[in-house]
Scaffold this motif. Structure first.
Motif, mmCIF file in Angstrom:
data_model
loop_
_atom_site.group_PDB
_atom_site.id
_atom_site.type_symbol
_atom_site.label_atom_id
_atom_site.label_comp_id
_atom_site.label_asym_id
_atom_site.label_seq_id
_atom_site.Cartn_x
_atom_site.Cartn_y
_atom_site.Cartn_z
ATOM 1 N N HIS A 59 -29.554 -96.857 32.730
ATOM 2 C CA HIS A 59 -29.609 -96.045 31.214
ATOM 3 C C HIS A 59 -29.260 -94.588 31.582
ATOM 4 O O HIS A 59 -29.638 -93.727 32.431
ATOM 5 C CB HIS A 59 -31.482 -95.916 30.755
ATOM 6 N N CYS A 89 -36.873 -95.145 27.550
ATOM 7 C CA CYS A 89 -38.377 -95.989 28.021
ATOM 8 C C CYS A 89 -38.687 -96.132 28.994
ATOM 9 O O CYS A 89 -38.866 -95.377 29.558
ATOM 10 C CB CYS A 89 -36.763 -97.371 28.437
ATOM 11 N N CYS A 92 -37.555 -94.566 32.195
ATOM 12 C CA CYS A 92 -36.463 -92.965 32.598
ATOM 13 C C CYS A 92 -37.971 -91.979 31.414
ATOM 14 O O CYS A 92 -37.545 -91.289 32.407
ATOM 15 C CB CYS A 92 -35.663 -93.645 30.818
#
Ligand SMILES: [Zn+2]
Length: 161
Positions: A59, A89, A92
């Motif tokens: 990500h 998310c 992260c």
């Protein structure tokens, strides 16, 4: 923590993050992009989702946290802003918090994206959507943004099911 306001400058950076999200989709990845901007207003690092190779942790927000840990001082990280097409998310968010990065501005929230995906018939995500503020105490978060969020919705609609 109180949210600040999304300014015109913020919207320009959000537009850049959504442009990266479109690049990701065009490259066969999921439509998510993020930009790290320093306190002086310059772009420090940018990336987009890169999960098509089989690593679902690729990500852009995670890449930003790693880059920041290796390249910025603690103060530089705290003063930097992460602009992202979709809210972090949980993975992260944790990475963002662990390296001490500053404000987050997102175009679309995880809750919105989850709802859009469900409406389009996508299977549920492997990880629950948790607001950034519930993962990182004291973080300053602004979003969603109506105009750039609408662009994210269009990209999500183009995702293969
Ligand atoms: Zn993530």
């Amino acid at each position: 923590m109180l949210a600040a306001m999304i300014t015109d400058v913020d919207r320009d950076w959000l537009a850049r993050a959504v442009d990266l999200a479109r690049q990701a989709l065009d490259a066969g990845d999921e439509p998510y992009g993020s930009v790290l901007v320093g306190a002086d207003g310059t772009e420090l690092f940018a990336d987009h989702n890169r999960i098509s190779g089989g690593d679902a942790t690729r990500h852009p927000e995670f890449a930003i946290a790693r880059w920041a840990a290796g390249n910025l001082t603690a103060q530089g990280r705290a003063d930097a802003v992460v602009y992202t097409s979709g809210e972090h998310c949980a993975m992260c968010s944790a990475a963002h918090g662990w390296v001490g990065l500053g404000r987050i501005v997102y175009a679309a929230s995880s809750a919105q994206i989850g709802r859009w995906r469900a409406e389009l018939g996508h299977p549920p995500a492997a990880v629950n959507a948790i607001p950034v503020q519930d993962v990182v105490p004291g973080i300053v978060v602004d979003g969603p943004d109506e105009e750039q969020g609408a662009r994210v919705k269009e990209l999500v609609a183009r995702m293969p099911r």
